[in-house]
Design a protein around this motif. Structure first.
Motif, PDB file in Angstrom:
ATOM      1  N   TYR A   4      19.927  35.603  10.456  1.00 27.01           N
ATOM      2  CA  TYR A   4      19.729  34.366   9.698  1.00 27.01           C
ATOM      3  C   TYR A   4      19.265  34.691   8.275  1.00 27.01           C
ATOM      4  CZ  TYR A   4      18.196  29.475   9.059  1.00 27.01           C
ATOM      5  OH  TYR A   4      18.030  28.189   8.616  1.00 27.01           O
ATOM      6  N   LEU A   5      18.381  35.651   8.157  1.00 29.48           N
ATOM      7  CA  LEU A   5      17.885  36.063   6.846  1.00 29.48           C
ATOM      8  C   LEU A   5      19.002  36.670   5.997  1.00 29.48           C
ATOM      9  CD1 LEU A   5      15.397  36.425   4.999  1.00 29.48           C
ATOM     10  CD2 LEU A   5      15.086  38.665   6.052  1.00 29.48           C
ATOM     11  N   LEU A   6      19.818  37.524   6.581  1.00 24.22           N
ATOM     12  CA  LEU A   6      20.908  38.157   5.829  1.00 24.22           C
ATOM     13  C   LEU A   6      21.920  37.136   5.314  1.00 24.22           C
ATOM     14  CD1 LEU A   6      21.575  41.371   7.951  1.00 24.22           C
ATOM     15  CD2 LEU A   6      20.489  41.210   5.708  1.00 24.22           C
ATOM     16  N   ILE A  18      14.469  30.945   3.041  1.00 21.04           N
ATOM     17  CA  ILE A  18      14.266  32.388   3.189  1.00 21.04           C
ATOM     18  C   ILE A  18      12.784  32.705   3.349  1.00 21.04           C
ATOM     19  CG2 ILE A  18      14.424  34.585   1.935  1.00 21.04           C
ATOM     20  CD1 ILE A  18      17.159  33.600   0.908  1.00 21.04           C
ATOM     21  N   GLY A  19      11.950  32.033   2.565  1.00 15.72           N
ATOM     22  CA  GLY A  19      10.502  32.232   2.707  1.00 15.72           C
ATOM     23  C   GLY A  19      10.010  31.852   4.090  1.00 15.72           C
ATOM     24  N   PHE A  20      10.543  30.790   4.630  1.00  9.12           N
ATOM     25  CA  PHE A  20      10.161  30.361   5.968  1.00  9.12           C
ATOM     26  C   PHE A  20      10.603  31.379   7.021  1.00  9.12           C
ATOM     27  CE2 PHE A  20      10.509  27.727   9.812  1.00  9.12           C
ATOM     28  CZ  PHE A  20       9.231  27.177   9.823  1.00  9.12           C
ATOM     29  N   ILE A  21      11.802  31.929   6.847  1.00  9.60           N
ATOM     30  CA  ILE A  21      12.288  32.944   7.794  1.00  9.60           C
ATOM     31  C   ILE A  21      11.410  34.192   7.710  1.00  9.60           C
ATOM     32  CG2 ILE A  21      14.219  34.456   8.396  1.00  9.60           C
ATOM     33  CD1 ILE A  21      16.077  32.262   7.251  1.00  9.60           C
ATOM     34  N   ILE A  22      11.082  34.618   6.501  1.00  7.02           N
ATOM     35  CA  ILE A  22      10.222  35.791   6.330  1.00  7.02           C
ATOM     36  C   ILE A  22       8.852  35.539   6.949  1.00  7.02           C
ATOM     37  CG2 ILE A  22       9.017  37.180   4.593  1.00  7.02           C
ATOM     38  CD1 ILE A  22      11.554  36.917   2.858  1.00  7.02           C
ATOM     39  N   ARG A  23       8.314  34.341   6.759  1.00 10.28           N
ATOM     40  CA  ARG A  23       7.019  33.993   7.363  1.00 10.28           C
ATOM     41  C   ARG A  23       7.091  34.064   8.886  1.00 10.28           C
ATOM     42  NH1 ARG A  23       5.240  29.152   9.289  1.00 10.28           N
ATOM     43  NH2 ARG A  23       3.022  29.097   9.658  1.00 10.28           N
ATOM     44  N   SER A  24       8.251  33.720   9.453  1.00 11.97           N
ATOM     45  CA  SER A  24       8.379  33.723  10.908  1.00 11.97           C
ATOM     46  C   SER A  24       8.355  35.134  11.489  1.00 11.97           C
ATOM     47  CB  SER A  24       9.655  32.993  11.337  1.00 11.97           C
ATOM     48  OG  SER A  24      10.795  33.776  11.098  1.00 11.97           O
ATOM     49  N   PHE A  25       8.533  36.171  10.661  1.00 11.58           N
ATOM     50  CA  PHE A  25       8.428  37.538  11.165  1.00 11.58           C
ATOM     51  C   PHE A  25       6.980  37.885  11.498  1.00 11.58           C
ATOM     52  CE2 PHE A  25      12.592  38.154   9.150  1.00 11.58           C
ATOM     53  CZ  PHE A  25      13.236  38.846  10.153  1.00 11.58           C
ATOM     54  N   LYS A  26       6.024  37.317  10.750  1.00 19.14           N
ATOM     55  CA  LYS A  26       4.611  37.609  10.991  1.00 19.14           C
ATOM     56  C   LYS A  26       4.018  36.724  12.074  1.00 19.14           C
ATOM     57  CE  LYS A  26       3.239  39.376   6.507  1.00 19.14           C
ATOM     58  NZ  LYS A  26       2.332  39.226   5.401  1.00 19.14           N
ATOM     59  N   LEU A  27       4.279  35.429  11.967  1.00 20.34           N
ATOM     60  CA  LEU A  27       3.706  34.476  12.906  1.00 20.34           C
ATOM     61  C   LEU A  27       4.831  33.764  13.642  1.00 20.34           C
ATOM     62  CD1 LEU A  27       1.237  32.842  10.379  1.00 20.34           C
ATOM     63  CD2 LEU A  27       0.654  34.485  12.156  1.00 20.34           C
ATOM     64  N   PRO A  28       4.685  33.565  14.945  1.00 20.81           N
ATOM     65  CA  PRO A  28       5.718  32.804  15.645  1.00 20.81           C
ATOM     66  C   PRO A  28       5.750  31.374  15.113  1.00 20.81           C
ATOM     67  CG  PRO A  28       4.088  33.676  17.189  1.00 20.81           C
ATOM     68  CD  PRO A  28       3.637  34.018  15.818  1.00 20.81           C
ATOM     69  N   HIS A  81      17.735  29.285  27.545  1.00 22.68           N
ATOM     70  CA  HIS A  81      16.991  29.598  28.771  1.00 22.68           C
ATOM     71  C   HIS A  81      15.502  29.745  28.505  1.00 22.68           C
ATOM     72  CE1 HIS A  81      20.680  29.965  30.894  1.00 22.68           C
ATOM     73  NE2 HIS A  81      21.113  30.928  30.109  1.00 22.68           N
ATOM     74  N   GLU A  82      15.141  29.984  27.252  1.00 20.81           N
ATOM     75  CA  GLU A  82      13.736  30.134  26.910  1.00 20.81           C
ATOM     76  C   GLU A  82      13.181  28.859  26.283  1.00 20.81           C
ATOM     77  OE1 GLU A  82      16.083  32.214  25.663  1.00 20.81           O
ATOM     78  OE2 GLU A  82      15.726  34.154  26.567  1.00 20.81           O
ATOM     79  N   SER A  83      13.855  27.738  26.479  1.00 17.30           N
ATOM     80  CA  SER A  83      13.548  26.524  25.742  1.00 17.30           C
ATOM     81  C   SER A  83      12.187  25.921  26.050  1.00 17.30           C
ATOM     82  CB  SER A  83      14.628  25.476  25.990  1.00 17.30           C
ATOM     83  OG  SER A  83      14.691  25.180  27.367  1.00 17.30           O
ATOM     84  N   GLY A  84      11.543  26.291  27.129  1.00 13.88           N
ATOM     85  CA  GLY A  84      10.253  25.719  27.453  1.00 13.88           C
ATOM     86  C   GLY A  84       9.102  26.259  26.647  1.00 13.88           C
ATOM     87  N   SER A  85       9.321  27.317  25.903  1.00 15.02           N
ATOM     88  CA  SER A  85       8.235  27.956  25.162  1.00 15.02           C
ATOM     89  C   SER A  85       8.301  27.577  23.684  1.00 15.02           C
ATOM     90  CB  SER A  85       8.363  29.472  25.299  1.00 15.02           C
ATOM     91  OG  SER A  85       7.530  30.104  24.380  1.00 15.02           O
ATOM     92  N   PHE A  86       7.144  27.214  23.129  1.00 13.36           N
ATOM     93  CA  PHE A  86       7.102  26.884  21.711  1.00 13.36           C
ATOM     94  C   PHE A  86       7.038  28.132  20.851  1.00 13.36           C
ATOM     95  CE2 PHE A  86       6.231  22.431  22.494  1.00 13.36           C
ATOM     96  CZ  PHE A  86       6.950  21.876  21.449  1.00 13.36           C
ATOM     97  N   SER A  87       6.813  29.285  21.439  1.00 16.91           N
ATOM     98  CA  SER A  87       6.748  30.514  20.639  1.00 16.91           C
ATOM     99  C   SER A  87       8.067  31.248  20.690  1.00 16.91           C
ATOM    100  CB  SER A  87       5.617  31.396  21.150  1.00 16.91           C
ATOM    101  OG  SER A  87       5.844  31.747  22.484  1.00 16.91           O
ATOM    102  N   ILE A  88       9.157  30.507  20.742  1.00  9.70           N
ATOM    103  CA  ILE A  88      10.483  31.134  20.839  1.00  9.70           C
ATOM    104  C   ILE A  88      10.751  32.057  19.663  1.00  9.70           C
ATOM    105  CG2 ILE A  88      12.940  30.670  20.721  1.00  9.70           C
ATOM    106  CD1 ILE A  88      12.536  28.336  22.484  1.00  9.70           C
ATOM    107  N   ILE A  89      10.547  31.567  18.484  1.00 12.59           N
ATOM    108  CA  ILE A  89      10.985  32.355  17.330  1.00 12.59           C
ATOM    109  C   ILE A  89      10.020  32.309  16.185  1.00 12.59           C
ATOM    110  CG2 ILE A  89      12.394  30.460  16.445  1.00 12.59           C
ATOM    111  CD1 ILE A  89      14.384  32.650  15.589  1.00 12.59           C
TER     112      ILE A  89
END
Length: 164
Positions: A17-19, A66-76, A156-164
């Motif tokens: 997604y970042l690329l 892009i900033g949001f995607i980069i932020r998602s690398f540190k925090l779910p 299949h992992e849809s029940g978790s809020f920490s997916i990505i």
């Protein structure tokens, strides 16, 4: 049954997604610089100024994604989860339909303006405006497409809020 998200799948998804987002941002920056240089070499018209401002907003929008995607690398983060999944993890069908329509519309917009700007003139408008509309279509296409892919990759992992 609870599924655990493999960190590798989430990282690969975010990197792809970042690329794609960086590639669209680079195209937006190219258009902005091209329009700016055209403005310095020729007389700037009101339409050129509007196109420059619109392109700047497109750059800022894509840069924030892009900033949001980069932020998602540190925090779910939940990224685009609320568009395709409800809080209980079931698919949100209106969201999936909306995103699917967005993908189709963005693909059509991108195709028409790519063909018109670079291959056969379909639309009668200045090339710089066609380049900008192609850019808008690419921004929409990448973001809607990755939102739709999010549903298929993480359904299949849809029940978790920490997916990505």
């Amino acid at each position: 049954m609870t599924y655990r998200v493999s960190p590798r799948k989430a990282i690969v998804f975010k990197i792809l997604y970042l690329l794609f987002s960086v590639a669209v941002l680079a195209y937006s920056a190219y258009i902005f610089l091209e329009n700016l240089l055209n403005g310095f070499s020729a007389n700037l018209t009101f339409d050129d100024i509007i196109l420059l401002i619109a392109t700047l907003f497109a750059i800022l929008f894509e840069g924030s994604i892009i900033g949001f995607i980069i932020r998602s690398f540190k925090l779910p983060t939940i990224l685009m989860k609320n568009l395709v999944f409800k809080n209980d993890g079931t698919p949100y069908k209106p969201g999936i339909a909306l995103v699917s329509i967005g993908v189709v519309f963005a693909l059509a917009l991108t195709t028409v303006f790519f063909l018109s700007a670079f291959i056969i003139p379909i639309v009668k408008m200045p090339f710089r405006a066609q380049w900008f509309l192609l850019d808008v279509g690419l921004i929409m296409l990448v973001n809607f497409l990755f939102t739709l892919l999010f549903f298929f990759v993480f359904r299949h992992e849809s029940g978790s809020f920490s997916i990505i």
